[in-house]
Design an enzyme around this catalytic site. Structure first.
Site: not given
Ligand code: T1G
Length: 690
Positions: A108, A128
């Site tokens: 976004e 999301e």
């Molecule tokens: N926020 C906070 N922590 C996050 C995070 C996030 N968005 N994404 C990952 N982490 C942390 C995770 O908990 C882990 O922590 C570490 O990063 C590594 O992640 C307004 C409301 C990016 C593909 O849904 O899909 O945006 O365990 O083990 O396998 O519209 O993480 O090491 O302490 O998964 O390499 C939308 C979520 C949010 C993407 C990387 N975004 N993340 O995968 O590592 S909602 C998502 C992922 C939003 C807006 C809305 C994956 C990754 P720890 P990992 P990975």
């Protein structure tokens, strides 16, 4: 270079203001990033030396979304909308330089830039919906204006990201940068400056919406197409409504609709459960006492004993990631059949375009069949998937212990048997572990990693990271009958049986579980697995309805009859003979049959699972409650939007769970319902399963 916040730096590089984000691990849009972006855009706008603005991220990825950890803590200013509006309204070209993943709020943010460039390996998406949410930063209004309505619908309801190549094709990115991203993006920015072209704002685009305006049935068709796989989930429908708003409302009105629907989801139980599960899944891989200093055993060749359904699926997992496998069978025709099934599975995938014909041959080239256990002498890991019988497994492990090289891991795919007893027949109990795959093993994501009393940390670490390598979600569990998943399932199945004896028709019990969100109910599940697991005609005494059904050759789906009758399309129909059997067995047991309400059916199926989960935690068989939830969502079809049995218990309130258990203990007079002391203690302290 100026540090705007601890997460964002500002510097002007030959006419381009570069905002560098650095918020490990995934550059989430935490408060420090939002504040830094806001200040950075304002500073660049006022900076005469800056003719364009570049948003660039350090680390492994571009912005992977909003900071999910902030959701439960409540938002802090500046809000995302304010930051994105500043970028959207900038009078100087803003360019996003994308590597790794641009996800959710990250995409976004990029959509509020005038241009987007990416490296070829980048992925872009709005996932999301996996968190029970929708893109709340304008993604549902801007994405369809770029990629069109149908692509946008597909992206926001599946949550699956697109590749950079596809993004270029659909106009989501303007250029693929070969070589170093920052330099390439700066060069692109200077071209834009030189071109002095009008700034293209996505919000002003409308062309890609015309098609849907002319064909409003596109939404009804799409809803119908995804109805089955999104059953019970709210978020997919909410995402569709937002895309509809993008088509039917002016941009700013559409943004209001998006925010309203976003807040409805954010304040609901489904998103709470799915956010909880996001972290639960990541927690499951962490084992106290095992860290980066723990040695890992290299796994470059795997042996599989048994080429049946499980053996074949297990082998495919290894081959899929390039690990050569030797499969050992006792008879040639069984081996040929097993190898044939593997080839057919790959050929099916090729027919569906998931892999190429060359991939089929390359993968089959990694599979070696054998009738001689000695051919496993060079394997780093041997996994047995033979008949579920202790004597058979002990005899096999005794032989493997002699054949396998020193240091090789011996693993059992047993789904319930005592791993310590198996390990005890070897001279290397520290190298024995359980790797409990779920059928079909090449599809199901869950892997229960069973640690024996003597299993070494090195073997546990090796197994957990191998699971990640073969794209499984591993959960470490201890030894008990049925480990975590099956142990809890046993109590549900037992209660389902009791309910059927007491008068609830099996198809109604199944409907209650189906409506709760399971893909199928208890009796349909038994029919799918086969009613004759552990049954033999020689020893059968017709002592249970299940035994009688097997004696009648009603062994489940495979005989087109079990608790249900099945037609040629495997469509189940309740079988009157089953009702007759339950009536007969109830009479014999002196059970008075009665009308049973759906609510009681659900409680009597779910509460025992929660109680058993508490006992499992009390015994240390599971490391944490969230691990149990990961087992149930990825292994047993527990609906993700309910978070898992332990999260569900928290949502009910543990005191209420204890109260209900005690009420059933009272009404049935059975200690089956005795609440776990662990659960009672937690409830008394007003606690929750954490
Ligand atoms: N926020 C906070 N922590 C996050 C995070 C996030 N968005 N994404 C990952 N982490 C942390 C995770 O908990 C882990 O922590 C570490 O990063 C590594 O992640 C307004 C409301 C990016 C593909 O849904 O899909 O945006 O365990 O083990 O396998 O519209 O993480 O090491 O302490 O998964 O390499 C939308 C979520 C949010 C993407 C990387 N975004 N993340 O995968 O590592 S909602 C998502 C992922 C939003 C807006 C809305 C994956 C990754 P720890 P990992 P990975």
């Amino acid at each position: 270079m100026v540090q705007l916040t601890s997460m964002v730096d500002y510097e002007v590089d030959d006419g381009v203001a570069v905002l560098t984000l650095d918020n490990p691990p995934v550059n989430a849009l935490s408060q420090g990033v939002r504040q830094g972006l806001k200040e950075g855009v304002a500073k660049a706008q006022a900076d005469a030396a800056a003719k364009a603005i570049l948003v660039y991220c350090k680390g492994s990825t571009f912005i992977a979304g909003a900071d999910i950890t902030e959701f439960s803590r409540g938002f802090v200013e500046p809000g995302l909308h304010e930051v994105l509006a500043a970028m959207d309204n900038a009078s100087k070209p803003v360019i996003a330089a994308i590597h790794g993943t641009a996800l959710g709020g990250g995409l976004e943010t990029a959509l509020c830039c005038h241009y987007r460039v990416a490296v070829a390996s980048a992925k872009l998406g709005l996932p999301e919906v996996n968190l029970g949410l929708l893109p709340g930063g304008g993604g549902t209004q801007r994405l369809p204006r770029v990629v069109g309505v149908e692509k946008a619908l597909q992206m926001v309801t599946s949550g699956v990201p697109v590749s950079a190549a596809e993004a270029l094709e659909t106009g989501l990115v303007d250029r693929i940068i070969e070589g170093e991203l920052r330099a390439g993006a700066l060069a692109f920015a200077r071209e834009v400056i030189a071109a002095a072209a009008p700034l293209p704002r996505i919000r002003d685009r409308d062309d890609k919406l015309q098609g849907a305006r002319a064909d409003p049935l596109v939404f009804a068709r799409f809803r119908a197409a995804i109805a089955a796989k999104t059953r019970g989930y709210l978020a997919p429908e909410y995402n569709i409504r937002c895309i509809e708003a993008a088509v039917n409302q002016p941009f700013d009105e559409g943004m209001k609709t998006e925010s309203k629907l976003f807040m409805e989801l954010m304040s609901g139980p489904q998103s709470a459960a799915q956010q909880y599960f996001f972290f639960a899944e990541r927690q499951a891989g962490k084992v106290p006492g095992i860290d980066r200093d723990t040695a890992e055993i290299p796994i470059s060749r795997v042996g599989v004993v048994g080429s049946g359904t499980m053996g074949g699926g297990i082998a495919m997992n290894m081959v899929n990631v390039g690990i050569p496998v030797t499969i050992v069978e006792v008879r040639q025709e069984a081996l040929d059949r097993g190898l044939g099934v593997i080839r057919r599975n790959y050929e099916n995938s090729a027919r569906k375009g998931r892999i190429s014909a060359a991939d089929v041959e390359q993968r089959m080239g990694l599979v070696r069949g054998s009738l001689d256990l000695a051919d496993l002498a060079d394997c780093d890991l041997v996994i047995e998937a033979v008949f579920e019988n202790m004597a058979v497994k002990k005899e096999l492990f005794g032989r493997l212990d002699v054949i396998a090289k020193p240091g090789a891991i011996l693993a059992s795919n047993t789904s319930a048997l005592d791993l310590n007893e198996i390990a005890a027949v070897t001279g290397r109990p520290e190298s024995v572990i359980g790797l409990h795959f779920f059928s079909p093993a090449n599809v199901m994501k869950l892997l229960e990693v069973v640690r024996g009393d003597r299993t070494s940390k090195e073997v546990i670490k090796t197994s957990m990271s191998l699971a990640k390598r073969i794209k499984k979600v591993a959960v470490l569990v201890g030894v008990c009958h049925g480990f975590v998943g099956n142990r809890m399932l046993f109590v549900r199945q037992y209660q389902a049986e009791q309910l059927a004896l007491e008068g609830a028709p099996p198809h109604r019990i199944d409907k209650v579980l189906y409506d709760f969100g399971f893909p199928m109910g208890a009796f349909q599940m038994s029919d799918l697995a086969g009613l004759d697991i552990g049954w033999s005609a020689e020893t059968s005494k017709g002592a249970t309805v299940r035994e009688r059904l097997c004696e009648m050759d009603r062994r489940g789906q495979k005989t087109n009859a079990g608790f249900y009758d099945y037609d040629e399309n495997r469509k189940p129909t309740p079988a009157p003979v089953v009702q007759e059997l339950y009536t007969e067995f109830a009479a014999r047991a002196g059970i008075t049959r009665r009308e049973i309400a759906d609510e009681e059916i659900l409680e009597r199926c779910i509460l025992p699972m929660i109680n058993e989960g508490a006992k499992i935690l009390d015994e240390g068989i599971a490391l944490r409650a969230s691990d149990i939830d990961v087992v149930y969502v990825y292994g047993y079809g527990w609906p993700l939007y309910r978070g898992g049995p332990m999260h569900y218990a928290n949502s009910l309130g543990l005191d209420r769970v204890v109260e209900k258990l005690r009420a059933y203990q009272q009404s049935t007079g059975s200690d089956f319902w005795q609440p776990s002391r662990y659960l009672v203690d937690l409830a008394n302290r007003g606690g929750r399963f954490s």
